[in-house]
Design a protein around this motif. Structure first.
Motif, PDB file in Angstrom:
ATOM      1  N   PHE A  86       0.866  -1.365   0.029  1.00 39.76           N
ATOM      2  CA  PHE A  86      -0.077   0.138  -0.038  1.00 39.76           C
ATOM      3  C   PHE A  86       0.847   1.213   0.130  1.00 39.76           C
ATOM      4  N   SER A  87       1.931   1.433   0.804  1.00 38.21           N
ATOM      5  CA  SER A  87       2.799   2.231   0.769  1.00 38.21           C
ATOM      6  C   SER A  87       3.513   2.754  -0.496  1.00 38.21           C
ATOM      7  N   GLU A  88       3.830   1.573  -1.025  1.00 35.96           N
ATOM      8  CA  GLU A  88       4.583   1.745  -2.461  1.00 35.96           C
ATOM      9  C   GLU A  88       3.706   2.242  -3.298  1.00 35.96           C
ATOM     10  N   PHE A  89       2.540   1.936  -3.468  1.00 37.07           N
ATOM     11  CA  PHE A  89       1.331   2.024  -4.271  1.00 37.07           C
ATOM     12  C   PHE A  89       1.087   3.605  -4.031  1.00 37.07           C
ATOM     13  N   ALA A  90       0.742   4.014  -2.849  1.00 36.12           N
ATOM     14  CA  ALA A  90      -0.042   5.444  -2.447  1.00 36.12           C
ATOM     15  C   ALA A  90       0.917   6.341  -1.699  1.00 36.12           C
ATOM     16  N   GLY A  91       2.164   5.788  -1.555  1.00 36.20           N
ATOM     17  CA  GLY A  91       3.093   6.520  -0.555  1.00 36.20           C
ATOM     18  C   GLY A  91       3.187   7.906  -1.226  1.00 36.20           C
ATOM     19  N   GLY A  92       3.275   8.371  -2.540  1.00 31.30           N
ATOM     20  CA  GLY A  92       3.451   9.472  -3.314  1.00 31.30           C
ATOM     21  C   GLY A  92       2.208  10.524  -2.827  1.00 31.30           C
ATOM     22  N   ILE A  93       1.030   9.748  -2.319  1.00 26.06           N
ATOM     23  CA  ILE A  93       0.106  10.566  -2.009  1.00 26.06           C
ATOM     24  C   ILE A  93      -0.208  10.975  -0.297  1.00 26.06           C
ATOM     25  N   THR A  94      -0.105   9.770   0.274  1.00 27.31           N
ATOM     26  CA  THR A  94      -0.324   9.548   1.523  1.00 27.31           C
ATOM     27  C   THR A  94       0.929  10.223   2.239  1.00 27.31           C
ATOM     28  N   GLY A  95       2.057   9.940   1.759  1.00 27.36           N
ATOM     29  CA  GLY A  95       3.354  10.334   2.292  1.00 27.36           C
ATOM     30  C   GLY A  95       3.560  11.783   2.848  1.00 27.36           C
ATOM     31  N   PRO A  96       3.270  12.670   1.584  1.00 25.89           N
ATOM     32  CA  PRO A  96       3.159  14.096   1.906  1.00 25.89           C
ATOM     33  C   PRO A  96       2.275  14.554   2.794  1.00 25.89           C
ATOM     34  N   LEU A  97       1.043  13.952   2.930  1.00 20.98           N
ATOM     35  CA  LEU A  97      -0.196  14.249   3.936  1.00 20.98           C
ATOM     36  C   LEU A  97       0.345  13.975   5.241  1.00 20.98           C
ATOM     37  N   LEU A  98       1.127  12.676   5.448  1.00 17.38           N
ATOM     38  CA  LEU A  98       1.596  12.490   6.933  1.00 17.38           C
ATOM     39  C   LEU A  98       2.528  13.460   7.132  1.00 17.38           C
ATOM     40  N   ALA A  99       3.607  13.763   6.361  1.00 18.83           N
ATOM     41  CA  ALA A  99       4.496  14.647   6.587  1.00 18.83           C
ATOM     42  C   ALA A  99       4.165  15.967   7.047  1.00 18.83           C
ATOM     43  N   TYR A 100       3.055  16.451   6.194  1.00 15.17           N
ATOM     44  CA  TYR A 100       2.269  17.858   6.488  1.00 15.17           C
ATOM     45  C   TYR A 100       1.740  17.719   8.161  1.00 15.17           C
ATOM     46  N   GLU A 101       1.257  16.573   8.399  1.00 12.73           N
ATOM     47  CA  GLU A 101       0.573  16.398   9.661  1.00 12.73           C
ATOM     48  C   GLU A 101       1.632  16.665  10.853  1.00 12.73           C
ATOM     49  N   VAL A 102       2.689  15.927  10.558  1.00 12.34           N
ATOM     50  CA  VAL A 102       3.745  16.013  11.507  1.00 12.34           C
ATOM     51  C   VAL A 102       4.561  17.564  11.420  1.00 12.34           C
ATOM     52  N   LEU A 103       4.568  18.199  10.252  1.00 13.49           N
ATOM     53  CA  LEU A 103       5.264  19.425  10.359  1.00 13.49           C
ATOM     54  C   LEU A 103       4.300  20.367  10.950  1.00 13.49           C
ATOM     55  N   THR A 104       3.138  20.488  10.725  1.00 16.74           N
ATOM     56  CA  THR A 104       2.223  21.308  11.178  1.00 16.74           C
ATOM     57  C   THR A 104       1.539  21.205  12.380  1.00 16.74           C
ATOM     58  N   ALA A 105       1.467  19.821  12.896  1.00 12.56           N
ATOM     59  CA  ALA A 105       0.725  19.484  14.020  1.00 12.56           C
ATOM     60  C   ALA A 105       1.343  18.628  15.274  1.00 12.56           C
ATOM     61  N   PHE A 106       2.239  17.694  14.778  1.00  8.11           N
ATOM     62  CA  PHE A 106       2.771  17.009  15.916  1.00  8.11           C
ATOM     63  C   PHE A 106       3.852  17.946  16.659  1.00  8.11           C
ATOM     64  N   PHE A 107       4.502  18.776  15.940  1.00  8.87           N
ATOM     65  CA  PHE A 107       5.626  19.467  16.339  1.00  8.87           C
ATOM     66  C   PHE A 107       4.937  20.600  17.403  1.00  8.87           C
ATOM     67  N   LEU A 108       3.903  20.957  16.673  1.00  6.07           N
ATOM     68  CA  LEU A 108       3.106  22.008  17.524  1.00  6.07           C
ATOM     69  C   LEU A 108       2.694  21.771  18.695  1.00  6.07           C
ATOM     70  N   GLU A 109       1.986  20.513  18.900  1.00  7.12           N
ATOM     71  CA  GLU A 109       1.449  19.889  19.802  1.00  7.12           C
ATOM     72  C   GLU A 109       2.438  19.712  21.016  1.00  7.12           C
ATOM     73  N   ALA A 110       3.694  18.864  20.518  1.00  4.59           N
ATOM     74  CA  ALA A 110       4.618  18.537  21.386  1.00  4.59           C
ATOM     75  C   ALA A 110       5.531  19.691  21.891  1.00  4.59           C
ATOM     76  N   GLY A 111       5.468  20.899  21.098  1.00  6.52           N
ATOM     77  CA  GLY A 111       6.422  21.970  21.285  1.00  6.52           C
ATOM     78  C   GLY A 111       5.853  22.645  22.629  1.00  6.52           C
ATOM     79  N   PHE A 112       4.590  22.876  22.219  1.00  7.89           N
ATOM     80  CA  PHE A 112       3.935  23.580  23.555  1.00  7.89           C
ATOM     81  C   PHE A 112       3.352  22.737  24.481  1.00  7.89           C
ATOM     82  N   LEU A 113       3.261  21.689  24.356  1.00  7.74           N
ATOM     83  CA  LEU A 113       2.859  20.807  25.395  1.00  7.74           C
ATOM     84  C   LEU A 113       3.549  20.865  26.809  1.00  7.74           C
ATOM     85  N   GLY A 114       4.905  20.963  26.747  1.00 12.81           N
ATOM     86  CA  GLY A 114       5.869  21.271  27.852  1.00 12.81           C
ATOM     87  C   GLY A 114       5.475  22.315  28.579  1.00 12.81           C
TER      88      GLY A 114
END
Lengths: 480, 335
Positions: A86-114
């Motif tokens: 699945f990752s091989e087939f759809a990674g070109g689509i789901t990968g960037p979306l997941l990368a944006y989630e990490v960049l815009t959301a996970f770091f924001l949550e983690a950075g300000f959670l402390g």
């Protein structure tokens, strides 16, 4: 292992790890926004009750958030470990979306959670509130990206198939795919509703156990306003989402309705109960309301939608599961609407805080939102089968080339670890809920500016046992 | 086109994984140092040095995975399914370690030892299997076409197990030097005491891997021991020796930041050495970064976001560390 194939084990593992994970983000999305509201109210009014509630829910939020983080990392890696094709087939689509989630959301949550958890004495009240808002924003952004990705898997568009892989052609079309707005609204609302029910149940528990003070009342009141407003709204959003599914995923809808075939000129009933039988191609013991299915789905008396028989047997999702998970979700939703209406009725004459039957109902409805979310995800994911990317890639072709033995081993490890860790974690959450809001928290009102060279030990973890149960709250006073 | 977007992505993933190794490295190291520090107050202090930042540190691991999926989907699917068991063990280790941060302080007195053990065990397992995964990755993953073609135990080799031990040593060194910077008194003295032997162990591990790899993999020997590369790469081992010397010297003179900075330098040098050894492969020794590259429309879209957002992330992460700067003392603050 018990004759399961590698594919079945991979699917069970995904369902198991996903079901555990989704509960925590659903609560943290709702709780983070609730905390931002509480802190905002406190900054504006300086009424102590808001700060008391903030610290109470902050502790519960911290434990829930931690469990969401650790179960989420498993999800981020599982696409590659268990679903490499699945990752091989759809990674070109789901990968960037997941990368944006990490960049815009996970770091924001983690950075300000402390700062949100431990920074009370190190930054000013304004900056602390900003940190809370950033964490809340992060949870919402996270939901947006991951639902864009899941919605694309349900209703793919904006791509081309090149060399056996999905290649993004138009990112706007990929992200704003047909089911995305409905799914985002439905899940976001579900998170808020689940949290409101959870908060309401906590307040109801304290009232039933004889603790009736300003903080507990405020909690119940806020939660019930939320349920009253949001539960009916969710029903409308859900209905629109269902119509969208009818348009784009007709086989899923037919399974949800237990609908096998159309007779010319005859309207569809709305089945209340029944037992879809995949082998006999019919729904046994069906009890329904004539024509209501047509009215809801086509807005006409005799309108028709495709039945399951119009799809080849290998194209049909598992109707019994989808039919029942959908009904569980809708049934719980109706119960939530009823609870909201009861709360409105009881507000007249101030009976909201003393009507024990209602409080018991509110307590019983505590997990209802989370159960409805699980049922909803089962409906949409099982209903997508046999496809992992609807119409493009079959689930059977998506799985990694592992032996059933390796998958059985990891599944057993996940089950044992999750039951242990999250079982105890949920017990800790409930223990914190039972402790109730602590007036002592007010001693931790912020002092402006970072304390030079002073590091607080964990305020959250000051949750020590027992001694200060049920302290009466001090009279209202300004912040500090 | 003057700029090769695929090379930029390789650099971003290199950077993301390095950030993870350094930042979660000292978190995991603290977990592995727990057995040497029995006192509860000291353990509280150790955990409180990273409690506000561990989640952000771990997020770099998710960024590494997401970046790999976005830019090199083929590599993501081969590497993650090829290293299946070590990665699952690592995830389970991180699970127990991660919840211990919250649960340890929520537990009743008689339950606390469970989460101390979960913190230690989770840190050990996660660190060891990260190293095993790295070692197996460097050894090469069996590939046919665009898929992993090995078995569930393909990763298992003496080299991978040695890499697992090496990673544990590196993380423990990072943890000990971090604590020298963040604590004082007897706990700091104890950390200074364990840092010296750890430094020698780290040096031994670097030497062992540096000797083992070229002996086993001729293409690596080719990379390092041929002219003109040798002249360019000679500073790497020289800098390793310099960092070890400075670290050991600083321990004798009421150390503060320097040991941690030197430990960082050692990890960076070892890590860069590995990258030099495998370049330009992303699934050594078969698939190069260009062969594994995802569609340009995927790489481009994700790159825009990364280049715009990453500076902000580094900024507020830096701010968060700044807010929680200074020594951590026990028993101060809240009760």
């Amino acid at each position: 292992m018990m004759g399961f194939s590698a594919l079945e084990l991979a699917r069970i593992q995904f369902a198991f790890t996903m079901a555990f994970h989704i509960v925590f983000p659903a609560l943290t999305i709702g709780m983070a926004s609730y905390l931002a509201v509480l802190e905002g109210c406190w900054l504006v009014t300086r009424r102590a009750v808001y700060m008391t509630l903030y610290h109470y829910w902050l502790r519960i939020f911290a434990v829930t958030f931690g469990m969401g983080v650790v179960s989420g990392i498993v999800m981020a890696y599982q696409f590659g470990t268990n679903w490499s094709q699945f990752s091989e087939f759809a990674g070109g689509i789901t990968g960037p979306l997941l990368a944006y989630e990490v960049l815009t959301a996970f770091f924001l949550e983690a950075g300000f959670l402390g700062v949100m958890l431990f920074g009370r004495n190190r930054v000013g009240p304004g900056l602390h509130f900003f940190a809370t808002c950033m964490v809340a924003l992060g949870t919402l952004i996270s939901a947006t990206w991951i639902l864009a990705s899941n919605s694309w898997m349900q209703t793919p568009q904006g791509h081309a198939i090149v060399d056996g892989r999905a290649v993004p052609v138009d990112w706007l079309a990929v992200i704003l795919n047909p089911s995305f707005p409905y799914r985002l609204a439905h899940m976001g609302t579900a998170a808020y509703l689940s949290t409101a029910l959870f908060v309401g149940a906590a307040a109801a528990w304290h009232l039933l156990h004889g603790r009736d003070d300003k903080a507990v009342r405020k909690m119940l009141s806020m939660a019930m306003w939320m349920v009253l407003l949001v539960a009916p709204l969710q029903a409308v959003i859900g209905d629109l989402h269902g119509l969208n599914t009818a348009r784009h995923q007709p086989a899923k809808l037919a399974a949800m309705e237990g609908h096998w075939e159309n007779r010319p000129g005859e309207g569809m009933p709305l089945l209340l109960f029944g037992m879809p039988d995949m082998a006999a191609e019919r729904t046994r013991y069906a009890v329904g309301i004539p024509h209501l299915g047509s009215v809801i789905l086509t807005h006409s008396w005799t309108g028709q939608v495709p039945g399951l028989k119009q799809f080849a047997p290998e194209e049909r999702p598992n109707a019994p599961i989808v039919f029942w998970s959908f009904r569980i979700m809708v049934g719980l939703g109706l119960a939530m609407i009823a609870l909201g209406l009861c709360s409105l009725w009881l507000r007249r004459g101030g009976r909201l805080y003393g009507q024990r039957l209602f409080l018991r109902a509110a307590l019983a409805m505590g997990p209802a939102g989370l159960l409805a979310i699980l049922a909803g995800w089962v409906t949409t994911e099982v209903g997508r089968q046999p496809w992992v990317v609807y119409g493009l890639l079959r689930t059977a072709d998506a799985v990694s080339p592992h032996s059933a033995g390796a998958l059985a081993l990891t599944l057993a490890l996940f089950v044992v670890s999750y039951l242990f860790v999250f079982g105890i974690g949920i017990a800790y959450v409930l223990r914190l809920v039972r402790k109730g809001p602590q007036a002592a928290d007010l001693q931790q009102a912020p002092e402006g500016g970072p304390g030079a060279g002073r590091t607080p030990a964990r305020p959250l973890s000051a949750a020590q046992e027992g001694a200060d149960e049920g302290l009466p709250l001090p009279p209202e006073r300004g912040g500090h | 086109m003057g700029v090769d977007i695929t090379v930029i992505w390789a650099a971003i993933i290199f950077f993301g994984v390095f950030m993870y190794v350094v930042m979660d490295g000292f978190d995991l190291g603290i977990g592995m140092l727990y057995p040497f520090v029995p006192a509860r107050a000291d353990r509280d202090v150790m955990m409180n040095t990273v409690a506000p930042v561990w989640d952000g540190n771990e997020t770099w691991l998710v960024l590494g995975g997401a970046g790999l999926l976005a830019a090199f989907p083929v590599a993501y699917s081969i590497v993650l399914s090829g290293l299946y068991l070590p990665l699952i063990f690592m995830l389970l280790g991180l699970l127990f370690r991660g919840v211990a941060f919250e649960f340890r302080f929520k537990a009743r007195e008689r339950e606390r030892h469970i989460w101390d053990k979960a913190f230690i065990g989770g840190s050990v397992v996660a660190a060891f299997f990260q190293g095993v995964a790295l070692g197996a990755f460097l050894s090469g993953i069996p590939v046919s076409g665009r898929s992993f073609s090995g078995t569930a135990m393909s990763w298992f080799s003496p080299f991978a197990l040695a890499a697992g031990c090496g990673t544990m040593i590196a993380y423990t060194l990072l943890g000990a030097t971090w604590l020298i910077m963040k604590t004082e008194g007897s706990l700091q003295q104890r950390m200074i005491g364990v840092t010296r032997p750890l430094t020698f162990l780290m040096l031994a591990a670097i030497v062992a891997v540096s000797a083992w790899t070229p002996l086993r993999y001729p293409q690596v020997a080719e990379r390092w021991f041929s002219f003109p590369n040798m002249a360019f790469l000679a500073p790497v081992p020289a800098l390793v020796l310099l960092a070890v010397f400075l670290l050991l010297r600083s321990l004798a003179r009421s150390p503060h930041r320097l040991p941690f900075l030197m430990a960082l330098a050692l990890v960076l040098l070892a890590y860069t050495g590995m990258a030099i050894s495998i370049w330009p492969h992303i699934v050594p020794p078969y698939i190069t970064i260009w062969e594994a590259a995802g569609p340009p429309s995927s790489q481009g879209f994700a790159l825009v976001g990364t280049l715009v957002i990453l500076p902000f992330i580094l900024m507020y992460t830096g701010w968060s560390y700044f807010v929680f700067r200074g020594k951590v003392r026990s028993g101060e603050g809240y009760h």
